[in-house]
Scaffold this motif. Structure first.
Motif, PDB file in Angstrom:
ATOM      1  N   LEU A  23      41.324 -39.956 -32.147  1.00 23.56           N
ATOM      2  CA  LEU A  23      42.548 -40.334 -31.278  1.00 23.56           C
ATOM      3  C   LEU A  23      43.347 -39.173 -30.465  1.00 23.56           C
ATOM      4  CD1 LEU A  23      44.572 -42.569 -33.811  1.00 23.56           C
ATOM      5  CD2 LEU A  23      42.970 -43.309 -31.896  1.00 23.56           C
ATOM      6  N   HIS A  24      43.151 -37.791 -31.221  1.00 29.05           N
ATOM      7  CA  HIS A  24      43.654 -36.651 -30.638  1.00 29.05           C
ATOM      8  C   HIS A  24      42.572 -35.785 -29.540  1.00 29.05           C
ATOM      9  CE1 HIS A  24      46.414 -36.401 -34.329  1.00 29.05           C
ATOM     10  NE2 HIS A  24      46.819 -37.515 -33.541  1.00 29.05           N
ATOM     11  N   GLN A  25      41.494 -36.472 -29.367  1.00 24.74           N
ATOM     12  CA  GLN A  25      40.461 -36.001 -28.598  1.00 24.74           C
ATOM     13  C   GLN A  25      40.038 -34.515 -29.062  1.00 24.74           C
ATOM     14  OE1 GLN A  25      40.626 -37.125 -24.325  1.00 24.74           O
ATOM     15  NE2 GLN A  25      42.450 -38.537 -24.819  1.00 24.74           N
ATOM     16  N   HIS A  26      40.038 -34.497 -30.473  1.00 22.33           N
ATOM     17  CA  HIS A  26      39.513 -33.398 -30.888  1.00 22.33           C
ATOM     18  C   HIS A  26      37.890 -33.362 -31.483  1.00 22.33           C
ATOM     19  CE1 HIS A  26      43.842 -32.075 -32.590  1.00 22.33           C
ATOM     20  NE2 HIS A  26      43.447 -31.847 -31.199  1.00 22.33           N
ATOM     21  N   PRO A  27      37.226 -32.422 -31.509  1.00 23.59           N
ATOM     22  CA  PRO A  27      35.709 -32.437 -31.993  1.00 23.59           C
ATOM     23  C   PRO A  27      35.710 -33.245 -33.255  1.00 23.59           C
ATOM     24  CG  PRO A  27      36.168 -30.473 -31.349  1.00 23.59           C
ATOM     25  CD  PRO A  27      37.704 -30.793 -31.279  1.00 23.59           C
TER      26      PRO A  27
END
Length: 314
Positions: free
Chosen positions: A299-303
């Motif tokens: 959701l946070h567009q992290h790896p």
């Protein structure tokens, strides 16, 4: 230390009836999108305590108890996937959320999928776990047995009550209940993998205890909820091409296999596909903290660098 989120029940009105939705709100200010959690069979709005403690500290969670799809006592009130999708959309609408992420687990995935396909202007992200284009042979056989039991139960209710003449007759419902519990546990957890994976054994024990405590035959309850709908085209045609999507599966899932979930992911443009090790169909119970971290990172567009989890962009 992050403060625990606040949880309340809200009433959602739909088609002249109503259902409850658990609203979990972080105590810290956040601009992050809410997450609509669509549970699988045998779950309800109170089944996500672990997810509330982790994901609920950062995102508002909406966890509805959707209406039963196949109530045997009211056959005229039977619902379709379209009906359940409409009902689910009412929760964020009535609670004032224009945009939200949709999380569908097990038999919640057809509803989450339809929401993303039909309302891409409202669904920011789609997260699907334990999905398949069609139920496998084991699940199909169990669902058909559940439907037969439901029909038999309806017939017994329609008959005039008579005296119980033997103690054996009183034990039959208990034996059927125990049989249903074991069949569902053996289907939803991978018994072979459980021999060398403690978390799978632990999840099976929790599930067994929950089903054993149920006042209803759990197999009949499963098909009455929405299990029977899985026999009739769980996913619509047309795919999804406008919503960021994560599809996940446990490596030992033998209800909706790795290939089943990969097939679902292939219907979604640019979907991210993940396989979580040491888990089966109950991955959200067996590795609950990693499950929440995976969702948070997506959701946070992290790896998606979660331990023992392999991800690939399709």
């Amino acid at each position: 230390m992050t403060a625990a989120p606040i949880a309340t029940d809200r009433v959602i009105h739909w088609r002249g009836g109503r259902y409850l939705c658990r609203l979990v709100t972080p105590q810290t200010e956040t601009a992050r999108q809410p997450v609509l959690v669509l549970s699988g069979g045998l779950q309800n709005r109170l089944s996500w305590a672990r997810l509330e403690r982790s994901l609920g500290t950062q995102h508002t969670l909406l966890i509805p108890d959707l209406p039963q799809a196949n109530p045997s006592e009211r056959p005229q009130a039977r619902l379709t996937w379209k009906d359940l999708t409409d009902a689910a959309l009412e929760a964020p609408t009535q609670l004032g959320f224009e945009h939200f992420a949709a999380l569908g687990v097990s038999s919640g995935y057809p509803i989450a999928y339809r929401l993303a396909q039909q309302h891409p202007d409202r669904v920011s992200d789609l997260l699907v776990f334990g999905a398949s284009l069609q139920p496998g042979p084991g699940l199909t056989a169990l669902l058909q047995e559940g439907l037969q039991r439901q029909a038999a139960s309806s017939l017994r209710r329609d008959e005039e009550p008579g005296p119980v003449t033997t103690s054996t007759e009183g034990t039959r419902p208990r034996l059927r209940h125990q049989e249903s519990v074991e069949k569902l546990v053996n289907l939803l957890t991978n018994q072979e993998a459980a021999r060398h994976t403690f978390t799978i054994r632990a999840a099976a024990r929790v599930l067994r205890n929950q089903l054993a405590d149920s006042p209803l035959d759990p197999l009949v309850a499963y098909v009455a909820d929405r299990g029977h709908l899985l026999l009739d085209s769980p996913l619509p045609q047309g795919g999804i091409d406008q919503v960021r999507t994560l599809v996940g599966v446990g490596e030992h899932d033998n209800v909706t296999t790795v290939e089943d979930n990969r097939s679902v992911a292939s219907t979604i443009r640019d979907a991210t596909f993940v396989i979580m090790k040491h888990t089966d169909h109950l991955m959200h119970m067996e590795r609950d903290s990693d499950f929440a971290e995976l969702i948070t990172r997506f959701l946070h567009q992290h790896p998606l660098s979660v331990a023992d989890t392999h991800s690939v962009r399709l």
